[in-house]
Design an enzyme around this catalytic site. Structure first.
Site, PDB file in Angstrom:
ATOM      1  N   GLU A 180      42.617  24.823  38.256  1.00 39.01           N
ATOM      2  CA  GLU A 180      41.451  25.426  38.747  1.00 39.01           C
ATOM      3  C   GLU A 180      40.399  25.077  37.938  1.00 39.01           C
ATOM      4  O   GLU A 180      40.097  25.173  36.791  1.00 39.01           O
ATOM      5  CB  GLU A 180      41.723  27.071  38.682  1.00 39.01           C
ATOM      6  CG  GLU A 180      40.218  27.807  39.164  1.00 39.01           C
ATOM      7  CD  GLU A 180      40.532  29.295  39.109  1.00 39.01           C
ATOM      8  OE1 GLU A 180      40.016  30.191  39.751  1.00 39.01           O
ATOM      9  OE2 GLU A 180      41.130  29.709  37.744  1.00 39.01           O
TER      10      GLU A 180
ATOM     11  N   GLU B 246      35.532  39.349  26.874  1.00 44.49           N
ATOM     12  CA  GLU B 246      34.568  39.439  25.663  1.00 44.49           C
ATOM     13  C   GLU B 246      32.933  39.128  25.700  1.00 44.49           C
ATOM     14  O   GLU B 246      32.274  39.469  24.995  1.00 44.49           O
ATOM     15  CB  GLU B 246      35.278  38.655  24.545  1.00 44.49           C
ATOM     16  CG  GLU B 246      34.779  38.709  22.987  1.00 44.49           C
ATOM     17  CD  GLU B 246      35.836  37.748  22.335  1.00 44.49           C
ATOM     18  OE1 GLU B 246      35.394  37.790  21.046  1.00 44.49           O
ATOM     19  OE2 GLU B 246      36.539  37.062  22.927  1.00 44.49           O
TER      20      GLU B 246
ATOM     21  N   CYS C 124      36.945  32.515  41.500  1.00 43.71           N
ATOM     22  CA  CYS C 124      38.403  32.060  42.012  1.00 43.71           C
ATOM     23  C   CYS C 124      38.372  31.576  43.728  1.00 43.71           C
ATOM     24  O   CYS C 124      39.791  31.064  43.598  1.00 43.71           O
ATOM     25  CB  CYS C 124      39.400  33.304  41.760  1.00 43.71           C
ATOM     26  SG  CYS C 124      38.786  34.675  42.501  1.00 43.71           S
TER      27      CYS C 124
ATOM     28  N   SER D 211      42.838  34.251  34.555  1.00 46.32           N
ATOM     29  CA  SER D 211      43.504  32.817  34.981  1.00 46.32           C
ATOM     30  C   SER D 211      44.889  33.114  35.062  1.00 46.32           C
ATOM     31  O   SER D 211      45.523  34.063  34.655  1.00 46.32           O
ATOM     32  CB  SER D 211      43.120  31.838  33.673  1.00 46.32           C
ATOM     33  OG  SER D 211      43.764  32.354  32.546  1.00 46.32           O
TER      34      SER D 211
ATOM     35  N   GLU E  68      45.514  39.689  39.742  1.00 46.51           N
ATOM     36  CA  GLU E  68      45.032  38.605  40.599  1.00 46.51           C
ATOM     37  C   GLU E  68      44.316  37.821  39.726  1.00 46.51           C
ATOM     38  O   GLU E  68      43.444  37.734  38.926  1.00 46.51           O
ATOM     39  CB  GLU E  68      43.563  39.596  41.052  1.00 46.51           C
ATOM     40  CG  GLU E  68      42.859  39.032  42.637  1.00 46.51           C
ATOM     41  CD  GLU E  68      42.086  37.778  42.113  1.00 46.51           C
ATOM     42  OE1 GLU E  68      42.601  36.458  42.105  1.00 46.51           O
ATOM     43  OE2 GLU E  68      40.872  38.281  41.799  1.00 46.51           O
TER      44      GLU E  68
ATOM     45  N   LYS F 216      39.147  46.945  29.917  1.00 47.26           N
ATOM     46  CA  LYS F 216      38.716  45.860  28.887  1.00 47.26           C
ATOM     47  C   LYS F 216      37.866  44.861  29.656  1.00 47.26           C
ATOM     48  O   LYS F 216      38.628  43.726  30.246  1.00 47.26           O
ATOM     49  CB  LYS F 216      39.824  45.389  28.262  1.00 47.26           C
ATOM     50  CG  LYS F 216      39.176  44.417  26.907  1.00 47.26           C
ATOM     51  CD  LYS F 216      40.449  43.609  26.223  1.00 47.26           C
ATOM     52  CE  LYS F 216      40.375  42.156  26.969  1.00 47.26           C
ATOM     53  NZ  LYS F 216      38.879  41.384  26.692  1.00 47.26           N
ATOM     54  N   PRO F 217      36.517  44.860  29.663  1.00 46.41           N
ATOM     55  CA  PRO F 217      35.841  43.714  30.253  1.00 46.41           C
ATOM     56  C   PRO F 217      35.835  42.699  29.109  1.00 46.41           C
ATOM     57  O   PRO F 217      36.555  42.361  28.112  1.00 46.41           O
ATOM     58  CB  PRO F 217      34.424  44.270  30.055  1.00 46.41           C
ATOM     59  CG  PRO F 217      34.402  45.156  28.874  1.00 46.41           C
ATOM     60  CD  PRO F 217      35.824  45.974  28.632  1.00 46.41           C
TER      61      PRO F 217
ATOM     62  N   PRO G 275      37.397  39.829  34.148  1.00 44.06           N
ATOM     63  CA  PRO G 275      36.712  38.455  33.679  1.00 44.06           C
ATOM     64  C   PRO G 275      35.180  38.404  33.716  1.00 44.06           C
ATOM     65  O   PRO G 275      34.481  39.329  33.891  1.00 44.06           O
ATOM     66  CB  PRO G 275      37.164  37.873  35.227  1.00 44.06           C
ATOM     67  CG  PRO G 275      36.850  38.709  36.275  1.00 44.06           C
ATOM     68  CD  PRO G 275      37.526  39.897  35.663  1.00 44.06           C
ATOM     69  N   TRP G 276      34.821  37.308  33.303  1.00 39.59           N
ATOM     70  CA  TRP G 276      33.172  37.279  33.043  1.00 39.59           C
ATOM     71  C   TRP G 276      32.452  36.830  34.263  1.00 39.59           C
ATOM     72  O   TRP G 276      31.239  36.719  34.045  1.00 39.59           O
ATOM     73  CB  TRP G 276      32.980  36.315  31.624  1.00 39.59           C
ATOM     74  CG  TRP G 276      33.924  35.110  31.668  1.00 39.59           C
ATOM     75  CD1 TRP G 276      34.921  35.063  30.769  1.00 39.59           C
ATOM     76  CD2 TRP G 276      33.700  33.886  32.315  1.00 39.59           C
ATOM     77  NE1 TRP G 276      35.468  33.804  30.849  1.00 39.59           N
ATOM     78  CE2 TRP G 276      34.887  33.101  31.951  1.00 39.59           C
ATOM     79  CE3 TRP G 276      33.062  33.367  33.341  1.00 39.59           C
ATOM     80  CZ2 TRP G 276      34.983  31.816  32.466  1.00 39.59           C
ATOM     81  CZ3 TRP G 276      33.317  32.134  33.867  1.00 39.59           C
ATOM     82  CH2 TRP G 276      34.272  31.366  33.282  1.00 39.59           C
TER      83      TRP G 276
END
Length: 482
Positions: free
Chosen positions: A385, A185, A289, A234, A255, A182-183, A157-158
């Site tokens: 969330e 975007e 999170c 998410s 996760e 894959k990070p 995630p970012w």
């Protein structure tokens, strides 16, 4: 206003088999600075040929890496941890540019801890445990082997770009797997630099980095060479990855989103507790999170806690990384800003915003620290969330009511309990349906302890020896004796 061709932002490449390569798709997406909303760089929009190339590289490298002695992998990963620390300033600067966080905080709170987590798992790879070999059936000897799964697709995630990348690659590589990472975007630069740093130590193809959007993630998740798909993201993204990978029965490590409650009883030090909860809720603009976004307070101290939370929230001011007075940076992207604003706009007349509740400033994705009271359990702002700098407060009368409110959401990642009654705290820790319970603290992690959730927060564990086990197959080998 359109950007003139000679002033277009720079284009990044993917990192495959030890080298930076332009996307074979010939496509890039423009990524904006979340503080200024101006184009910052162009990131590859990888498609089928790019994914195939990375997966082939990882598959080719698996034979040598997966069969190498644990001591050799451990030594190389320790060296990678040292290299991360040596490049901490550079890596932090990249994440700062992509997220708007201060460089110093990134080094102290994310980069250095990530290196420590890598060191722990590098050592753990040399000391994996299991049942003792022996004769469990007459005249037969049994041995249990732990073997790497193979090629692991990992999607990060970012919100904590470099740290989340390390949380994923560390156990996978330590166990002998190869990785296609894959990070997110919008935050790929530190992961690409990590790939370059790792390439100076690891064999080509062991760690590959492919950039792109959701479609890139789908292509990776369904690729026939993927033996395991891991995602931090998410709950929606987790469901999509599970559906995409499910037809091939791929191993999954998910996760997913959290919706943490902080349960506050009436025997606490109110100013100290409120200060700690506010910090845990507003850290990283609430983009965590396990952020303490839902505060459940005994009715006897409800008003006092609310007053302290409002006071604390109003002492926090968002701003860009160069602003010494800012407490946190922007939301990461326009979609996330829209999500947070939508939750506020959707509040019913029963809810009351005591402070914040609005965008902060006219430029950038900044959002003011917010405290909302009067919310109901069925409200979207309680059930979803938030992932923004918002604190909701709900009163309770009894322990049973507090437990029902805390457990009454679809997520189950983490919760905290605030009380001086140790027995009550342990009872709550037993009865809360989540993967982590903090007592009189919140958002504290240890490399040695597992992190992962229940229910809609996914399955599998990051950190600790449990994460290493997630990236292994268990094989029973039995030999008949003479």
């Amino acid at each position: 206003m359109a950007t003139s061709p000679d002033r277009l932002p720079p284009r990044l490449g993917n990192f495959i088999e030890g080298a930076s390569v332009a996307p074979r798709s010939g496509q890039w997406s423009a990524i904006v600075d979340p503080c200024t909303e101006r184009p910052a760089f162009r990131s590859p929009l990888s498609r089928g040929e790019d994914v195939d190339a990375a997966m082939r590289a990882a598959a080719a490298a698996f034979g040598g890496w997966g069969s190498s002695p644990a001591s050799e992998r451990s030594a190389l990963l320790h060296a990678l941890a040292d290299a991360i620390v040596a490049h901490a300033g550079e890596l932090a600067a990249l994440d700062s540019a992509d997220t708007g966080k201060p460089v110093a905080a990134l080094i102290e709170e994310e980069i250095v801890p990530a290196a420590d987590q890598l060191r722990f798992l590098a050592g753990t790879a040399r000391a994996m445990s299991g049942p003792a070999a022996g004769e469990y059936v007459a005249s037969h000897t049994s041995v249990v082997r732990r073997e790497p799964v193979g090629v692991c697709v990992q999607i990060t995630p970012w919100n904590f770009p470099l740290m989340m990348a390390v949380w994923k690659i560390a156990p996978a590589l330590a166990a002998g797997n190869t990785v296609v990472l894959k990070p997110a975007e919008t935050t790929p630069r530190s992961a690409l630099r990590l790939g370059e740093i790792a390439a100076e130590l690891l064999p080509p193809g062991v760690l590959n980095v492919v950039c792109g959007d959701r479609e890139t993630g789908r292509l990776l998740a369904r690729h026939p060479a993927a033996d395991l798909v891991a995602l931090t993201g998410s709950t929606r993204a987790g469901r999509e990855v599970a559906a995409t990978s499910g037809a091939a029965l791929k191993r999954l490590h998910l996760e997913l989103g959290g919706n943490a409650a902080a349960v506050v009883f009436d025997d606490v030090d109110v100013p100290d507790t409120a200060a700690r909860i506010a910090a845990a809720a507003l850290l990283n603009a609430g983009q965590d999170c396990v952020a303490a976004s839902r505060v459940l307070v005994h009715e006897g101290i409800h008003d006092d806690v609310v007053a302290e939370l409002v006071r604390r929230a109003e002492s926090y001011r968002p701003g860009p990384p160069g602003d010494p007075d800012s407490a946190f940076g922007p939301l990461n992207n326009a979609d996330q800003l829209d999500h947070v604003r939508g939750l506020i706009a959707g509040l019913g007349p029963h809810a009351k915003i005591l402070t914040g509740g609005r965008r902060f400033g006219d430029t950038g994705y900044f959002f003011a620290p917010t405290v909302v009271i009067g919310v109901r359990q069925e409200d979207a702002i309680v059930q979803e969330e938030v992932f923004g700098p918002i604190i909701t407060v709900q009163p309770f009368r009894t322990s049973a009511e507090a437990l029902a409110l805390a457990n009454g959401v679809s997520q189950g990642l983490a919760c905290s309990v605030w009380t001086n009654d140790h027995t009550r705290a342990l009872e709550f820790a037993r009865d809360l349906h989540c993967g982590c319970v903090w007592i009189n603290t919140h958002v504290v992690f240890a490399a040695e302890m597992p992190h992962g959730g229940f229910k809609g927060s996914g399955n599998g564990k990051d950190l600790s020896v449990f994460s290493l086990e997630e990236y292994t197959h268990v094989k029973h080998v039995m030999t008949r004796l003479r």
